[in-house]
Motif scaffolding. Sequence first.
Motif, PDB file in Angstrom:
ATOM      1  N   SER A 154      39.059 -22.047  63.595  1.00 34.30           N
ATOM      2  CA  SER A 154      38.299 -20.947  63.012  1.00 34.30           C
ATOM      3  C   SER A 154      37.777 -21.324  61.633  1.00 34.30           C
ATOM      4  O   SER A 154      38.481 -21.943  60.836  1.00 34.30           O
ATOM      5  CB  SER A 154      39.172 -19.699  62.896  1.00 34.30           C
ATOM      6  OG  SER A 154      38.497 -18.688  62.187  1.00 34.30           O
ATOM      7  N   MET A 155      36.538 -20.921  61.382  1.00 31.29           N
ATOM      8  CA  MET A 155      35.967 -21.049  60.041  1.00 31.29           C
ATOM      9  C   MET A 155      35.756 -19.646  59.489  1.00 31.29           C
ATOM     10  O   MET A 155      34.763 -19.333  58.845  1.00 31.29           O
ATOM     11  CB  MET A 155      34.659 -21.839  60.111  1.00 31.29           C
ATOM     12  CG  MET A 155      34.866 -23.250  60.643  1.00 31.29           C
ATOM     13  SD  MET A 155      33.362 -24.248  60.730  1.00 31.29           S
ATOM     14  CE  MET A 155      32.431 -23.376  62.005  1.00 31.29           C
ATOM     15  N   GLY A 158      40.644 -17.109  61.476  1.00 29.62           N
ATOM     16  CA  GLY A 158      41.774 -17.807  62.083  1.00 29.62           C
ATOM     17  C   GLY A 158      41.714 -17.774  63.596  1.00 29.62           C
ATOM     18  O   GLY A 158      41.170 -16.858  64.203  1.00 29.62           O
ATOM     19  N   SER A 159      42.285 -18.781  64.238  1.00 26.70           N
ATOM     20  CA  SER A 159      42.320 -18.882  65.688  1.00 26.70           C
ATOM     21  C   SER A 159      43.743 -19.156  66.130  1.00 26.70           C
ATOM     22  O   SER A 159      44.485 -19.872  65.460  1.00 26.70           O
ATOM     23  CB  SER A 159      41.402 -20.019  66.163  1.00 26.70           C
ATOM     24  OG  SER A 159      41.621 -20.312  67.528  1.00 26.70           O
ATOM     25  N   TYR A 222      41.396 -29.903  59.776  1.00 22.53           N
ATOM     26  CA  TYR A 222      41.854 -28.967  60.805  1.00 22.53           C
ATOM     27  C   TYR A 222      43.315 -28.704  60.476  1.00 22.53           C
ATOM     28  O   TYR A 222      44.116 -29.642  60.377  1.00 22.53           O
ATOM     29  CB  TYR A 222      41.700 -29.603  62.180  1.00 22.53           C
ATOM     30  CG  TYR A 222      42.154 -28.764  63.352  1.00 22.53           C
ATOM     31  CD1 TYR A 222      41.786 -27.420  63.472  1.00 22.53           C
ATOM     32  CD2 TYR A 222      42.927 -29.335  64.368  1.00 22.53           C
ATOM     33  CE1 TYR A 222      42.185 -26.659  64.564  1.00 22.53           C
ATOM     34  CE2 TYR A 222      43.320 -28.588  65.465  1.00 22.53           C
ATOM     35  CZ  TYR A 222      42.948 -27.259  65.559  1.00 22.53           C
ATOM     36  OH  TYR A 222      43.343 -26.515  66.641  1.00 22.53           O
ATOM     37  N   GLN A 228      47.863 -19.443  62.195  1.00 23.21           N
ATOM     38  CA  GLN A 228      46.450 -19.465  62.574  1.00 23.21           C
ATOM     39  C   GLN A 228      45.878 -20.869  62.343  1.00 23.21           C
ATOM     40  O   GLN A 228      46.298 -21.594  61.438  1.00 23.21           O
ATOM     41  CB  GLN A 228      45.651 -18.464  61.732  1.00 23.21           C
ATOM     42  CG  GLN A 228      46.120 -17.022  61.857  1.00 23.21           C
ATOM     43  CD  GLN A 228      45.756 -16.409  63.192  1.00 23.21           C
ATOM     44  OE1 GLN A 228      44.635 -16.578  63.676  1.00 23.21           O
ATOM     45  NE2 GLN A 228      46.684 -15.705  63.800  1.00 23.21           N
ATOM     46  N   TYR A 230      42.688 -23.266  61.418  1.00 23.66           N
ATOM     47  CA  TYR A 230      41.468 -23.202  60.620  1.00 23.66           C
ATOM     48  C   TYR A 230      40.824 -24.577  60.504  1.00 23.66           C
ATOM     49  O   TYR A 230      41.499 -25.611  60.586  1.00 23.66           O
ATOM     50  CB  TYR A 230      41.772 -22.725  59.197  1.00 23.66           C
ATOM     51  CG  TYR A 230      42.255 -21.314  59.072  1.00 23.66           C
ATOM     52  CD1 TYR A 230      41.365 -20.259  58.876  1.00 23.66           C
ATOM     53  CD2 TYR A 230      43.617 -21.026  59.109  1.00 23.66           C
ATOM     54  CE1 TYR A 230      41.817 -18.956  58.725  1.00 23.66           C
ATOM     55  CE2 TYR A 230      44.083 -19.730  58.968  1.00 23.66           C
ATOM     56  CZ  TYR A 230      43.175 -18.699  58.782  1.00 23.66           C
ATOM     57  OH  TYR A 230      43.645 -17.405  58.640  1.00 23.66           O
ATOM     58  N   LYS A 232      38.867 -25.961  57.343  1.00 23.75           N
ATOM     59  CA  LYS A 232      38.565 -25.577  55.963  1.00 23.75           C
ATOM     60  C   LYS A 232      38.610 -26.800  55.055  1.00 23.75           C
ATOM     61  O   LYS A 232      39.173 -27.848  55.408  1.00 23.75           O
ATOM     62  CB  LYS A 232      39.590 -24.555  55.454  1.00 23.75           C
ATOM     63  CG  LYS A 232      39.567 -23.205  56.165  1.00 23.75           C
ATOM     64  CD  LYS A 232      38.381 -22.353  55.719  1.00 23.75           C
ATOM     65  CE  LYS A 232      38.481 -20.944  56.289  1.00 23.75           C
ATOM     66  NZ  LYS A 232      37.354 -20.087  55.825  1.00 23.75           N
ATOM     67  N   SER A 245      36.481 -22.154  51.455  1.00 23.61           N
ATOM     68  CA  SER A 245      35.296 -22.057  52.307  1.00 23.61           C
ATOM     69  C   SER A 245      34.106 -22.655  51.570  1.00 23.61           C
ATOM     70  O   SER A 245      34.054 -22.654  50.342  1.00 23.61           O
ATOM     71  CB  SER A 245      35.015 -20.592  52.654  1.00 23.61           C
ATOM     72  OG  SER A 245      36.112 -20.002  53.315  1.00 23.61           O
TER      73      SER A 245
END
Length: 274
Positions: A154-155, A158-159, A222, A228, A230, A232, A245
Amino acid sequence: MAKSSPPPSPLLGAALRTDEDRCFWKALSELAAMDNPNQAELAAFVGVSQGYVSKILAGKQAPKAGLRRRFAAFFKMAYEEMVALGRERLESQDYDPEGGAPRRYHVREPLYGGEGGGTGGGFTALRSMLRDIRAREAHQLQYTEVPLREATGSMGGGSTETGDRALTYLSFRTEWIRSKGNPENMTVIRAFGDSMEPTIPDGSVVLIDEGRRQFVKNKVYYLRYNGQMYIKRLVEREGSLGIASDNDGNMLLVSDADDFEIIGRCIWTARELD
């Protein structure tokens, strides 16, 4: 029901006792007939006498494992590929259902009278198979495949998708990817969100080198942060590690109490056009 191996021909020498012996001999004899190598050069390459090579080609001798692999190397094949090729060629022959003996399986039979001749179909099929094998080898020398995992980064918010299953494979030029690191440590994931634009647009695929987990200021990673996943940029702020970010000023400072891990460094990205 598994396909049974073809029965041995009574015309073959007693040396070819096993199915693997016969498969290897079949591939070797047909490759030799097709490529028509200089037998003295072949013997010198594999390290035996020319007379011994003649006996092997005639099915009167079954070479040991190391010698078989040198024969395969002469024809630029893996030994296992050579056995598989021989098995396929044997299984493609016509067999007498009553007597069990193959109708067209004879030592040194002139199979290759020309592509338009009676057995030209076998010649064409063998040449096509060999061409495919060598094309794959050439492709593997020029390109390296890296798995595209079902995991996502995720950018944004969160994933939680962390699956290791490979959805497909992407090919990268071997010279280029090896200049970046060890491809065995690399994977590709999809990235979603807009917080890393314009560096990494939403929907991009990102190449991750999981062998590069050391923190380097201002590089993109990564990572896992409090459960989560990310993608970033990592920075240093006031003696602490910051998760930043690219398209805004948002930043998270990592504390000792946080669940934090660098999975790998992002080294390349691409995206589909709408």
